[in-house]
Design an enzyme around this catalytic site. Structure first.
Site, PDB file in Angstrom:
ATOM      1  N   SER A 115      34.356  49.038  36.462  1.00  0.00           N
ATOM      2  CA  SER A 115      34.517  48.070  35.384  1.00  0.00           C
ATOM      3  C   SER A 115      35.985  47.942  34.963  1.00  0.00           C
ATOM      4  CB  SER A 115      33.610  48.461  34.220  1.00  0.00           C
ATOM      5  OG  SER A 115      33.503  47.429  33.276  1.00  0.00           O
ATOM      6  N   GLU A 213      24.835  40.831  37.851  1.00  0.00           N
ATOM      7  CA  GLU A 213      25.979  40.868  36.938  1.00  0.00           C
ATOM      8  C   GLU A 213      26.621  39.508  36.692  1.00  0.00           C
ATOM      9  OE1 GLU A 213      28.835  44.014  37.063  1.00  0.00           O
ATOM     10  OE2 GLU A 213      27.843  44.930  38.782  1.00  0.00           O
ATOM     11  N   HIS A 243      25.333  46.177  36.003  1.00  0.00           N
ATOM     12  CA  HIS A 243      26.710  46.636  35.882  1.00  0.00           C
ATOM     13  C   HIS A 243      26.821  48.153  36.021  1.00  0.00           C
ATOM     14  CE1 HIS A 243      30.865  45.947  34.690  1.00  0.00           C
ATOM     15  NE2 HIS A 243      30.785  46.917  33.789  1.00  0.00           N
TER      16      HIS A 243
END
Length: 280
Positions: A115, A213, A243
């Site tokens: 991320s 996502e 995610h």
């Protein structure tokens, strides 16, 4: 929130944990049994630049290090809102410089992250290449946030599928993370916007993203642009996944499979390192 995040994801691991100061940046070595010390995986945790730590990501870091057979260095970079961007990027850059000054060159280092941490990993490579420095040997990235402007098509097409991230939330997080003079269009912070020349010089990269996502485009478009520029970037879309699904290894066999693939990818690009020159 940070304490809750650490508690939610923390778990016991089969690895030695050793705190270390990489210059001014707090880090910790994560060393599974028999892990090589002549190379290192530098891990940059996710959490939207606000939460997350080596503690919250210790399990995934230990699993990755075990699969690769290489020690990992988890970076406890400065977080928003106390330290706005590019503070986190500066810390990540400083850790690589500390490793090099300590005797571990860039070709013995792989980057990994998820991320926002994956964004930092890419940002480090972009920044070093802009400075004329060598990039690390490889990178393994999960659910990478490559575009702080959130321009990808999947923010609309996958809005109903993603239980975590929506475009207004992503844009608000980006705006509030940027310090004075920092821009969402800076390619060090939005690596998707890096020039073709910079992308061409990137090392081999494995990117994994969940099919559900809204950040899907962040991976797909980055991989497409980098590949078109001549870089070796492979993207994997994992069916049905959300995610950073890799952070749920006890619940998802896909998580275990994905991290195993990441570890093998890293090991394959550090095989040329000669044994017998341990770095501690």
């Amino acid at each position: 929130m940070r304490a809750d995040w650490d508690e939610l994801f923390s778990s016991s691991v089969s690895a030695t944990i050793e705190p270390v100061q990489a210059g001014a940046v707090a880090c910790e070595w994560v060393r599974p049994p028999a892990a090589r010390r002549d190379a290192a995986i530098v891990y940059l945790h996710g959490g939207g630049f606000r939460v997350g730590s080596p503690t919250s990501h210790r399990e995934i870091i230990a699993r990755l290090a075990l699969e690769a057979g290489i020690q990992a260095l988890a970076v406890d970079y400065r977080l928003v809102p106390e330290h706005l961007l590019p503070a986190a990027l500066d810390d990540a850059m400083a850790v690589l410089e500390w490793l090099e000054k300590s005797g571990l060159p860039a070709d013995r280092i792989a980057l990994a992250g998820d991320s926002a941490g994956a964004a930092l990993a890419l940002g480090v490579m972009v920044a070093r290449l802009q400075q004329g420095k060598r990039s690390p040997a490889a990178a393994y990235l999960m659910s990478a946030w490559t575009d702080l402007t959130a321009s990808g098509e999947s923010y609309q097409s996958h809005a109903a599928l993603d239980p975590i991230h929506q475009r207004p939330m992503i844009l608000a997080m980006a705006r509030s993370a940027l310090g004075a003079g920092a821009s969402a269009e800076d390619p060090r912070l939005s690596p998707l916007l890096a020039s073709a020349e910079i992308m061409r010089a990137l090392p081999p990269i494995l990117m994994q993203v969940g099919e559900r996502e809204t950040l899907l485009s962040d991976t797909e478009e980055f991989a497409a642009r980098a590949s078109a520029a001549g870089a070796s970037v492979r993207s994997e879309i994992w069916p049905g996944m959300i995610h950073v699904f890799q952070q749920f290894p006890d619940e998802l066999p896909e998580a275990r499979e994905a991290v195993a693939a990441g570890g093998k990818f890293i090991a394959a690009h550090l095989v040329s390192v000669q044994a017998g020159s341990d770095f501690t």
